[in-house]
Design an enzyme around this catalytic site. Structure first.
Site, PDB file in Angstrom:
ATOM      1  N   HIS A   1       0.863  -1.190   0.000  1.00  0.00           N
ATOM      2  CA  HIS A   1       0.000   0.000   0.000  1.00  0.00           C
ATOM      3  C   HIS A   1       0.896   1.237   0.000  1.00  0.00           C
ATOM      4  CE1 HIS A   1      -3.425   2.498   0.556  1.00  0.00           C
ATOM      5  NE2 HIS A   1      -3.752   2.213   1.793  1.00  0.00           N
TER       6      HIS A   1
ATOM      7  N   HIS B   1      -2.689  -2.616  -9.473  1.00  0.00           N
ATOM      8  CA  HIS B   1      -3.624  -1.914  -8.590  1.00  0.00           C
ATOM      9  C   HIS B   1      -4.908  -2.729  -8.503  1.00  0.00           C
ATOM     10  CE1 HIS B   1      -6.017   1.334  -6.847  1.00  0.00           C
ATOM     11  NE2 HIS B   1      -4.868   1.911  -6.568  1.00  0.00           N
TER      12      HIS B   1
ATOM     13  N   ASP C   1       2.663   5.056  -6.880  1.00  0.00           N
ATOM     14  CA  ASP C   1       3.939   4.924  -6.153  1.00  0.00           C
ATOM     15  C   ASP C   1       5.149   4.712  -7.046  1.00  0.00           C
ATOM     16  OD1 ASP C   1       1.841   3.315  -3.924  1.00  0.00           O
ATOM     17  OD2 ASP C   1       3.014   5.077  -3.363  1.00  0.00           O
TER      18      ASP C   1
HETATM   19  C1  SDX Z   1      -1.605   2.022  -3.334  1.00  0.00           C
HETATM   20  O1  SDX Z   1      -6.377   0.745  -3.234  1.00  0.00           O
HETATM   21  C2  SDX Z   1      -5.872   1.943  -3.431  1.00  0.00           C
HETATM   22  O2  SDX Z   1      -6.520   2.863  -3.891  1.00  0.00           O
HETATM   23  C3  SDX Z   1      -4.426   2.092  -2.975  1.00  0.00           C
HETATM   24  C4  SDX Z   1      -3.719   3.381  -3.427  1.00  0.00           C
HETATM   25  C5  SDX Z   1      -4.275   4.603  -2.737  1.00  0.00           C
HETATM   26  O3  SDX Z   1      -4.156   5.704  -3.289  1.00  0.00           O
HETATM   27  O4  SDX Z   1      -4.735   4.450  -1.575  1.00  0.00           O
HETATM   28  O5  SDX Z   1      -3.851   3.560  -4.833  1.00  0.00           O
HETATM   29  C6  SDX Z   1      -2.228   3.348  -3.087  1.00  0.00           C
HETATM   30  O6  SDX Z   1      -1.572   1.212  -2.442  1.00  0.00           O
HETATM   31  C7  SDX Z   1      -1.113   1.692  -4.720  1.00  0.00           C
HETATM   32  C8  SDX Z   1      -0.558   0.229  -4.840  1.00  0.00           C
HETATM   33  C9  SDX Z   1       0.888   0.242  -4.328  1.00  0.00           C
HETATM   34  N1  SDX Z   1       1.392  -1.146  -4.246  1.00  0.00           N
HETATM   35  C10 SDX Z   1       2.346  -1.603  -5.065  1.00  0.00           C
HETATM   36  O7  SDX Z   1       2.819  -0.973  -6.012  1.00  0.00           O
HETATM   37  C11 SDX Z   1       2.834  -3.013  -4.718  1.00  0.00           C
HETATM   38  C12 SDX Z   1       2.908  -3.869  -5.986  1.00  0.00           C
HETATM   39  N2  SDX Z   1       1.544  -4.131  -6.454  1.00  0.00           N
HETATM   40  C13 SDX Z   1       0.906  -5.254  -5.958  1.00  0.00           C
HETATM   41  O8  SDX Z   1       1.305  -5.950  -4.863  1.00  0.00           O
HETATM   42  C14 SDX Z   1      -0.540  -5.431  -6.387  1.00  0.00           C
HETATM   43  O9  SDX Z   1      -0.652  -5.001  -7.680  1.00  0.00           O
HETATM   44  C15 SDX Z   1      -1.585  -4.753  -5.514  1.00  0.00           C
HETATM   45  C16 SDX Z   1      -1.483  -5.183  -4.097  1.00  0.00           C
HETATM   46  C17 SDX Z   1      -1.457  -3.269  -5.604  1.00  0.00           C
HETATM   47  C18 SDX Z   1      -2.949  -5.137  -6.068  1.00  0.00           C
HETATM   48  O10 SDX Z   1      -3.011  -6.498  -5.986  1.00  0.00           O
HETATM   49  P1  SDX Z   1      -4.368  -7.321  -6.269  1.00  0.00           P
HETATM   50  O11 SDX Z   1      -5.432  -6.482  -6.786  1.00  0.00           O
HETATM   51  O12 SDX Z   1      -4.644  -8.098  -5.041  1.00  0.00           O
HETATM   52  O13 SDX Z   1      -3.961  -8.181  -7.456  1.00  0.00           O
HETATM   53  P2  SDX Z   1      -3.354  -9.604  -7.308  1.00  0.00           P
HETATM   54  O14 SDX Z   1      -2.312  -9.622  -6.242  1.00  0.00           O
HETATM   55  O15 SDX Z   1      -4.493 -10.538  -7.205  1.00  0.00           O
HETATM   56  O16 SDX Z   1      -2.583  -9.717  -8.692  1.00  0.00           O
HETATM   57  C19 SDX Z   1      -3.192 -10.275  -9.825  1.00  0.00           C
HETATM   58  C20 SDX Z   1      -2.034 -10.965 -10.546  1.00  0.00           C
HETATM   59  C21 SDX Z   1      -1.281 -11.959  -9.685  1.00  0.00           C
HETATM   60  O17 SDX Z   1      -0.689 -12.896 -10.559  1.00  0.00           O
HETATM   61  P3  SDX Z   1      -1.474 -14.327 -10.834  1.00  0.00           P
HETATM   62  O18 SDX Z   1      -1.793 -14.908  -9.456  1.00  0.00           O
HETATM   63  O19 SDX Z   1      -2.704 -13.950 -11.604  1.00  0.00           O
HETATM   64  O20 SDX Z   1      -0.478 -15.148 -11.618  1.00  0.00           O
HETATM   65  O21 SDX Z   1      -1.052  -9.962 -10.909  1.00  0.00           O
HETATM   66  C22 SDX Z   1       0.169 -10.261 -10.237  1.00  0.00           C
HETATM   67  C23 SDX Z   1      -0.168 -11.157  -9.072  1.00  0.00           C
HETATM   68  O22 SDX Z   1       0.969 -11.949  -8.729  1.00  0.00           O
HETATM   69  N3  SDX Z   1       0.686  -8.972  -9.784  1.00  0.00           N
HETATM   70  C24 SDX Z   1       1.947  -8.586  -9.930  1.00  0.00           C
HETATM   71  C25 SDX Z   1       2.005  -7.304  -9.407  1.00  0.00           C
HETATM   72  N4  SDX Z   1       0.807  -6.939  -8.949  1.00  0.00           N
HETATM   73  C26 SDX Z   1      -0.013  -7.982  -9.186  1.00  0.00           C
HETATM   74  N5  SDX Z   1       3.013  -9.232 -10.458  1.00  0.00           N
HETATM   75  C27 SDX Z   1       4.178  -8.539 -10.460  1.00  0.00           C
HETATM   76  N6  SDX Z   1       4.319  -7.283  -9.967  1.00  0.00           N
HETATM   77  C28 SDX Z   1       3.263  -6.641  -9.438  1.00  0.00           C
HETATM   78  N7  SDX Z   1       3.399  -5.411  -8.974  1.00  0.00           N
END
Ligand code: SDX
Length: 426
Positions: free
Chosen positions: A261, A302, A358
């Site tokens: 996050h 996201h 981010d």
């Molecule tokens: C913020 O919600 C908000 O509004 C938050 C925010 C705000 O203003 O408050 O926007 C701020 O928190 C932005 C997000 C910052 N986080 C990151 O950058 C961390 C990296 N991103 C992830 O961990 C992920 O994308 C999340 C947590 C942000 C979202 O994850 P989800 O929606 O739970 O998606 P998921 O984990 O189910 O991913 C779907 C697929 C998975 O692969 P499969 O299981 O389908 O094979 O996408 C992959 C994940 O492994 N994946 C990624 C990835 N993010 C998702 N793979 C590599 N790198 C990534 N960053």
């Protein structure tokens, strides 16, 4: 005219039900009538991490994740970033309308004259080790603040709520700056009420022996725009935590802290440093794709945006303005190449993973001289107005009550106690 209902047949009993559809939702509580018999509790919805559950009705922020749209009270984030200031946006988020000049002047006066914290806060903060992470200092200090304003517990009193919200918006930069100065073993700098919201923060962070700190106008404006972009984001994790806890910004700060996050901006910088050079990007991308989710491309992906985060586009544009003053952060070249490669790679395209807020913000913060540990703190400062406005909307929503979700119990069935002499090690 089709009815706004859902016709459901429970094939276990053959019974049919009509569920009302309102605002694109059914009330999950309406599922409880679907039973297999008088003893049956009735159906519930099961939705771990609330992937498809609306926790509230809100009028504050609208996001269309597929189209990459973000609007505060109906105003597009791109226009606010270009034409407004953080304090004006804070007023808009809190009150639903842009302020007229006198309304803005009054609001600005209120915030400016609540920037000081009780002197005891300094003694409290001095109890932390110098290398204590500033987010944990911020969370602890914000929680302690409630002890200085016992009237804050009168949450049903609109005037008391507003006074506390103003106090928090005003004091977050002071507490954040104090935590930074503490980490350097440097004296705390008191607020300078002649400066803007962002300018005052820079003064409290940067001022040394000079009697008056003059922030660089480009850096001051860049930080103010970054504050606008981070002010609210509907029902994200930390806002949901604030709504559920219902009593303190500390809940928001601690929920924001994590690397998935608000801590992602810190994690992005560490990732870019780990990659180290453009030539190493293919190996890193391979590690992400083959790591089974262990290694993530931080700053990408996201829960809601399945398109480019509109905030990331604005931040990318700010980078050049900051670099004109600070000199270019070499990590930007790695980030730009990483984005280019990822957006052409099937793994990311298929999963609709784009840069989020981010991905670029930390590169700017580092160029401005902030240590990575301060990056999530720079997220928490502006998000305070979003957390508290969402909190106030929850408090004043007659449909809301103390949150108490249900569970699906899959544990041991009822059984009798077994004395020690009859037990076997499992
Ligand atoms: C913020 O919600 C908000 O509004 C938050 C925010 C705000 O203003 O408050 O926007 C701020 O928190 C932005 C997000 C910052 N986080 C990151 O950058 C961390 C990296 N991103 C992830 O961990 C992920 O994308 C999340 C947590 C942000 C979202 O994850 P989800 O929606 O739970 O998606 P998921 O984990 O189910 O991913 C779907 C697929 C998975 O692969 P499969 O299981 O389908 O094979 O996408 C992959 C994940 O492994 N994946 C990624 C990835 N993010 C998702 N793979 C590599 N790198 C990534 N960053």
């Amino acid at each position: 005219m089709p009815k706004n209902t859902l016709s459901v047949t429970d094939n276990r009993t053959g019974n049919a039900y009509e569920l009302n559809i309102e605002n694109g939702c059914i009330r999950t509580a309406d599922l409880r009538q679907i039973k297999t018999g008088a003893e049956d509790f009735g159906l519930m919805g099961y939705d771990p991490a609330f992937l498809n559950t609306a926790n509230c009705k809100s009028k504050i922020t609208f996001i269309d994740g597929d189209k990459g749209i973000l609007e505060y009270r109906g105003y597009p984030i791109e226009q606010l970033a270009e034409k407004s200031t953080f304090l004006e946006v804070a007023y808009l988020i809190m009150n639903g309308e842009l302020p007229a000049q006198k309304q803005f002047d009054d609001f600005k006066y209120q915030v400016t004259h609540h920037t000081y914290v009780h002197e005891n806060i300094k003694a409290f903060m001095d109890g932390f080790r110098y290398d204590h992470h500033p987010m944990s200092i911020l969370a602890s200090t914000v929680a302690a603040l409630s002890g200085f304003y016992p009237e804050a517990s009168k949450v049903k009193d609109a005037a008391v709520r507003r006074a506390q919200i103003i106090r928090m918006i005003a004091k977050m930069p002071t507490i954040a700056a104090f935590s930074y100065r503490h980490s350097l073993g440097m004296p705390y700098i008191y607020p300078d009420n002649d400066l803007s919201y962002a300018g005052n923060f820079l003064s409290m962070v940067r001022r040394m022996g000079e009697t008056k700190y003059q922030p660089n106008p480009s850096l001051e404006r860049a930080l103010d725009v970054l504050f606008i972009l981070h002010a609210d984001h509907e029902q994200n994790c930390s806002t949901t935590a604030t709504r559920l806890v219902g009593s303190s910004v500390a809940a928001g700060v601690t929920a924001l802290y994590g690397p998935l996050h608000g801590g992602a901006n810190e994690a992005v910088l560490r990732m870019l440093r780990e990659i180290g050079s453009i030539s190493k990007i293919p190996d890193f991308i391979k590690k992400v794709k083959e790591g089974g989710g262990e290694t993530k491309l931080m700053g990408f992906g996201h829960r809601v945006y399945k398109n480019y985060d509109p905030r990331a586009k604005v931040i990318k544009r700010i980078a050049d303005q900051v670099f004109d003053v600070t000199g270019k952060n070499p990590l930007i070249d790695i980030a730009l190449e990483l984005e280019k490669i990822a957006l052409q790679d099937e793994y990311f395209v298929k999963r609709k993973l784009y840069p989020n807020v981010d991905f670029y913000s930390g590169i700017i913060y580092e160029a401005m001289g902030f240590p990575v540990e301060m990056f999530p703190v720079l997220f928490a400062i502006p998000r305070t107005v979003g957390w508290l406005t969402q909190w106030e909307e929850m408090i004043t929503d007659s449909e809301q009550k103390i949150a108490r979700p249900r569970q699906v119990f899959l544990g041991a069935k009822r059984r009798d106690f077994v004395s020690m002499d009859k037990r076997k090690a499992l």
